[in-house]
Write an enzyme that holds these catalytic residues in place. Structure first.
Site, PDB file in Angstrom:
ATOM      1  N   THR A 119       0.811  -1.213   0.000  1.00  0.00           N
ATOM      2  CA  THR A 119       0.000   0.000   0.000  1.00  0.00           C
ATOM      3  C   THR A 119       0.846   1.265   0.000  1.00  0.00           C
ATOM      4  OG1 THR A 119      -1.415   1.334   1.450  1.00  0.00           O
ATOM      5  CG2 THR A 119      -0.142  -0.358   2.514  1.00  0.00           C
ATOM      6  N   TYR A 143      -1.672   0.095  10.289  1.00  0.00           N
ATOM      7  CA  TYR A 143      -1.931  -0.570   9.004  1.00  0.00           C
ATOM      8  C   TYR A 143      -0.703  -0.463   8.095  1.00  0.00           C
ATOM      9  CZ  TYR A 143      -3.740  -1.126   4.238  1.00  0.00           C
ATOM     10  OH  TYR A 143      -3.909  -1.508   2.934  1.00  0.00           O
TER      11      TYR A 143
HETATM   12  N1  LIG Z   1      -8.789  -0.992  -1.431  1.00  0.00           N
HETATM   13  C1  LIG Z   1      -7.705  -0.219  -1.482  1.00  0.00           C
HETATM   14  O1  LIG Z   1      -7.767   0.962  -1.809  1.00  0.00           O
HETATM   15  C2  LIG Z   1      -6.347  -0.809  -1.163  1.00  0.00           C
HETATM   16  C3  LIG Z   1      -5.226   0.003  -1.295  1.00  0.00           C
HETATM   17  C4  LIG Z   1      -3.970  -0.509  -0.985  1.00  0.00           C
HETATM   18  C5  LIG Z   1      -3.824  -1.832  -0.611  1.00  0.00           C
HETATM   19  N2  LIG Z   1      -4.932  -2.609  -0.497  1.00  0.00           N
HETATM   20  C6  LIG Z   1      -4.729  -4.007  -0.117  1.00  0.00           C
HETATM   21  O2  LIG Z   1      -5.391  -4.842  -1.066  1.00  0.00           O
HETATM   22  C7  LIG Z   1      -5.817  -6.055  -0.442  1.00  0.00           C
HETATM   23  C8  LIG Z   1      -7.286  -6.300  -0.751  1.00  0.00           C
HETATM   24  O3  LIG Z   1      -8.048  -5.223  -0.241  1.00  0.00           O
HETATM   25  P1  LIG Z   1      -9.601  -5.040  -0.561  1.00  0.00           P
HETATM   26  O4  LIG Z   1      -9.836  -3.584  -0.730  1.00  0.00           O
HETATM   27  O5  LIG Z   1     -10.009  -5.972  -1.634  1.00  0.00           O
HETATM   28  O6  LIG Z   1     -10.255  -5.449   0.819  1.00  0.00           O
HETATM   29  P2  LIG Z   1     -11.416  -6.504   1.154  1.00  0.00           P
HETATM   30  O7  LIG Z   1     -11.698  -6.351   2.611  1.00  0.00           O
HETATM   31  O8  LIG Z   1     -12.538  -6.385   0.203  1.00  0.00           O
HETATM   32  O9  LIG Z   1     -10.685  -7.892   0.875  1.00  0.00           O
HETATM   33  C9  LIG Z   1      -9.884  -8.575   1.824  1.00  0.00           C
HETATM   34  C10 LIG Z   1     -10.332 -10.037   1.784  1.00  0.00           C
HETATM   35  O10 LIG Z   1      -9.476 -10.794   2.640  1.00  0.00           O
HETATM   36  C11 LIG Z   1     -10.272 -11.658   3.433  1.00  0.00           C
HETATM   37  N3  LIG Z   1      -9.477 -11.934   4.643  1.00  0.00           N
HETATM   38  C12 LIG Z   1      -9.080 -11.055   5.601  1.00  0.00           C
HETATM   39  N4  LIG Z   1      -8.320 -11.690   6.508  1.00  0.00           N
HETATM   40  C13 LIG Z   1      -8.237 -12.997   6.119  1.00  0.00           C
HETATM   41  C14 LIG Z   1      -7.578 -14.139   6.642  1.00  0.00           C
HETATM   42  N5  LIG Z   1      -6.862 -14.087   7.772  1.00  0.00           N
HETATM   43  N6  LIG Z   1      -7.702 -15.315   5.973  1.00  0.00           N
HETATM   44  C15 LIG Z   1      -8.438 -15.405   4.832  1.00  0.00           C
HETATM   45  N7  LIG Z   1      -9.071 -14.343   4.293  1.00  0.00           N
HETATM   46  C16 LIG Z   1      -8.967 -13.146   4.930  1.00  0.00           C
HETATM   47  C17 LIG Z   1     -11.562 -10.906   3.658  1.00  0.00           C
HETATM   48  O11 LIG Z   1     -12.659 -11.731   4.003  1.00  0.00           O
HETATM   49  C18 LIG Z   1     -11.756 -10.241   2.298  1.00  0.00           C
HETATM   50  O12 LIG Z   1     -12.441 -11.076   1.395  1.00  0.00           O
HETATM   51  C19 LIG Z   1      -5.491  -5.887   1.033  1.00  0.00           C
HETATM   52  O13 LIG Z   1      -4.262  -6.532   1.311  1.00  0.00           O
HETATM   53  C20 LIG Z   1      -5.347  -4.379   1.198  1.00  0.00           C
HETATM   54  O14 LIG Z   1      -4.498  -4.049   2.280  1.00  0.00           O
HETATM   55  C21 LIG Z   1      -6.182  -2.140  -0.750  1.00  0.00           C
HETATM   56  O1  LIG Z   2     -16.398   9.182   4.264  1.00  0.00           O
HETATM   57  C1  LIG Z   2     -15.255   9.563   3.987  1.00  0.00           C
HETATM   58  C2  LIG Z   2     -14.243   8.646   3.595  1.00  0.00           C
HETATM   59  C3  LIG Z   2     -12.966   9.135   3.347  1.00  0.00           C
HETATM   60  N1  LIG Z   2     -12.706  10.460   3.434  1.00  0.00           N
HETATM   61  C4  LIG Z   2     -11.347  10.957   3.146  1.00  0.00           C
HETATM   62  O2  LIG Z   2     -10.975  10.535   1.849  1.00  0.00           O
HETATM   63  C5  LIG Z   2      -9.561  10.260   1.791  1.00  0.00           C
HETATM   64  C6  LIG Z   2      -9.389   8.831   1.325  1.00  0.00           C
HETATM   65  O3  LIG Z   2      -9.848   7.952   2.361  1.00  0.00           O
HETATM   66  P1  LIG Z   2     -10.150   6.402   2.139  1.00  0.00           P
HETATM   67  O4  LIG Z   2     -10.962   6.222   0.921  1.00  0.00           O
HETATM   68  O5  LIG Z   2     -10.680   5.868   3.440  1.00  0.00           O
HETATM   69  O6  LIG Z   2      -8.714   5.799   1.805  1.00  0.00           O
HETATM   70  P2  LIG Z   2      -7.316   5.843   2.599  1.00  0.00           P
HETATM   71  O7  LIG Z   2      -7.480   6.108   4.044  1.00  0.00           O
HETATM   72  O8  LIG Z   2      -6.419   6.732   1.801  1.00  0.00           O
HETATM   73  O9  LIG Z   2      -6.866   4.303   2.480  1.00  0.00           O
HETATM   74  C7  LIG Z   2      -7.115   3.537   1.306  1.00  0.00           C
HETATM   75  O10 LIG Z   2      -6.030   3.661   0.455  1.00  0.00           O
HETATM   76  C8  LIG Z   2      -4.829   3.121   0.970  1.00  0.00           C
HETATM   77  C9  LIG Z   2      -3.751   3.316  -0.086  1.00  0.00           C
HETATM   78  O11 LIG Z   2      -3.512   4.670  -0.321  1.00  0.00           O
HETATM   79  C10 LIG Z   2      -5.051   1.645   1.270  1.00  0.00           C
HETATM   80  O12 LIG Z   2      -3.880   1.037   1.721  1.00  0.00           O
HETATM   81  C11 LIG Z   2      -6.159   1.431   2.260  1.00  0.00           C
HETATM   82  O13 LIG Z   2      -6.391   0.032   2.438  1.00  0.00           O
HETATM   83  C12 LIG Z   2      -7.397   2.074   1.712  1.00  0.00           C
HETATM   84  O14 LIG Z   2      -8.433   2.019   2.682  1.00  0.00           O
HETATM   85  C13 LIG Z   2      -9.046  10.503   3.220  1.00  0.00           C
HETATM   86  O15 LIG Z   2      -8.533  11.805   3.292  1.00  0.00           O
HETATM   87  C14 LIG Z   2     -10.289  10.409   4.086  1.00  0.00           C
HETATM   88  O16 LIG Z   2     -10.203  11.152   5.286  1.00  0.00           O
HETATM   89  C15 LIG Z   2     -13.695  11.371   3.790  1.00  0.00           C
HETATM   90  O17 LIG Z   2     -13.447  12.580   3.883  1.00  0.00           O
HETATM   91  N2  LIG Z   2     -14.943  10.878   4.062  1.00  0.00           N
END
Ligand SMILES: NC(=O)c1ccc[n+]([C@@H]2O[C@H](COP(=O)([O-])OP(=O)(O)OC[C@H]3O[C@@H](n4cnc5c(N)ncnc54)[C@H](O)[C@@H]3O)[C@@H](O)[C@H]2O)c1
Ligand SMILES: O=c1ccn([C@@H]2O[C@H](COP(=O)(O)OP(=O)(O)O[C@H]3O[C@H](CO)[C@@H](O)[C@H](O)[C@H]3O)[C@@H](O)[C@H]2O)c(=O)[nH]1
Length: 327
Positions: A119, A143
């Site tokens: 991330t 995190y």
């Molecule tokens: N969504 C974002 O913006 C974002 C950004 C940066 C990194 N990531 C990373 O991408 C990955 C996927 O994120 P996402 O947004 O799809 O989240 P998500 O919560 O939709 O997916 C995570 C999945 O992992 C499963 N899981 C959690 N712990 C587990 C465990 N111990 N064993 C088996 N399954 C488990 C959950 O049930 C879920 O299906 C994560 O590693 C997250 O940190 C996400």
């Molecule tokens: O209801 C909301 C939700 C978010 N935010 C703001 O929007 C920005 C983005 O927030 P969010 O969408 O929650 O993402 P992040 O906190 O930047 O984190 C996301 O993006 C990261 C990578 O940049 C990932 O690692 C994390 O898993 C993922 O949750 C931040 O400034 C928040 O404070 C608001 O103002 N209101």
């Protein structure tokens, strides 16, 4: 011969999109997910599903051996920055300890390709923008630390064994499959674009802006929003890179530009035709002020060609999913 890969977290948002891309590319996919935030119905019917934890050594070893897994794509994690501040031990247990188990099992079973979901949060507040992979790593949330510790373990294991990794540092992932086959269905989601789309279709009363007094042009935080389908293609490219004996590497996944919260809100209003009920709230703990990716390394290393770099398109696909899913 069909190659079989293990997708942990394949019932989740990003994992379900990557599973789709892998199946389309001809891979056989095994999904391991404990359904803590994932949804059983998001697991593609052509994938083999195991409900269980990445921390379960016996189960993970059994899957790796029974299915002759060639590569692991490790998505499973706890993912919410503010939640990690309230529950740091839970985050280190799931993101760091369970990831260690996944890697140790790979070493034991002889699986030597590993793609890890890291991330932008590992950078903390960047000194320079856009942020390169060589920037200082100073996470400001448990995190971010939990993911950085996993990166370190993976780097050390790769040095000591035949395992090769691609660490993908995702920026803010958003949008949904343009064909509507999967999308984000996380319960109580906290992600800005998801929350804004929920507010636009009346599933939430309002959208709170967490802080509008930051040192940015409009006072709100800036992020690099990447379409989930482009991210899925980056995973396929990373897998092929490892299959072609590429060296272990770390790559940013983003678009080289950032949008403020206000700009995201404008895009959601424009593309949904709804006025969002916006409330100004206090700053949220653990938030980085401004971050976006320098992405030349992934373009050069993987030949990745983003197809969906357009905030309006990201919002449209997210909203289309939101209005068709009941949750
Ligand atoms: N969504 C974002 O913006 C974002 C950004 C940066 C990194 N990531 C990373 O991408 C990955 C996927 O994120 P996402 O947004 O799809 O989240 P998500 O919560 O939709 O997916 C995570 C999945 O992992 C499963 N899981 C959690 N712990 C587990 C465990 N111990 N064993 C088996 N399954 C488990 C959950 O049930 C879920 O299906 C994560 O590693 C997250 O940190 C996400
Ligand atoms: O209801 C909301 C939700 C978010 N935010 C703001 O929007 C920005 C983005 O927030 P969010 O969408 O929650 O993402 P992040 O906190 O930047 O984190 C996301 O993006 C990261 C990578 O940049 C990932 O690692 C994390 O898993 C993922 O949750 C931040 O400034 C928040 O404070 C608001 O103002 N209101």
């Amino acid at each position: 011969m069909t190659r079989t890969v293990l997708v942990t977290g394949g019932a989740g948002y990003i994992g379900s999109h990557v599973t789709l891309s892998l199946l389309e590319a001809g891979y056989a996919v095994v999904v391991l997910d404990n359904l803590s935030t994932g949804r059983r119905e998001l697991v593609h019917g052509d994938a083999t599903f195991y409900e269980g934890s990445t921390g379960d050594r016996d189960l993970v070893l059994k899957i790796l051996r029974d299915h002759q897994i060639e590569a692991v794509l490790h998505f499973a994690a706890s993912t919410v920055v503010p939640e990690s501040l309230a529950d740091p031990m839970g985050y280190y247990a799931n993101n760091t300890v369970n990831s260690r188990n996944m890697m140790a099992c790979c070493a034991e079973a002889g699986v030597d390709r590993f793609v890890f979901s890291s991330t932008a949060a590992v950078y903390g507040e960047p000194e320079e923008l856009p942020v390169t992979e060589a920037a200082s790593l100073r996470p400001i949330s448990p995190y971010g630390h939990s993911k950085l510790m996993t990166e370190q373990m993976l780097t050390d294991l790769s040095r000591a064994s035949s395992l090769k990794h691609v660490i993908l540092r995702y920026f803010n992932v958003a949008g949904a499959d343009p064909e509507g086959r999967t999308g984000q269905s996380t319960p109580n989601a906290t992600h800005l674009i998801k929350v804004a789309c929920e507010a636009a279709c009346g599933k939430r009363e309002n959208l709170t802006v967490f802080g509008d007094d930051y040192d940015t042009p409009d006072g709100t935080c800036i992020r690099d929003y990447i379409h989930v389908t482009d991210l899925a293609e980056a995973h396929l490219a990373a897998l092929r890179y490892l299959e072609n004996n590429g060296e272990s590497t770390i790559l940013n996944c983003g678009y080289n530009r950032g949008f403020s919260i206000r700009e995201v809100i404008q895009s959601v209003e424009k593309n949904t035709g709804r006025d969002l009920p916006v409330v100004n709230g206090p700053r949220r703990d653990g938030d980085i002020v401004s971050i976006y990716a320098e992405n030349s390394k992934i373009l050069e290393t993987l030949g990745w060609k983003p197809q969906h770099d357009d905030l309006d398109h990201i919002v449209k696909t997210a909203y289309a999913w939101e209005t068709r899913s009941a949750d």
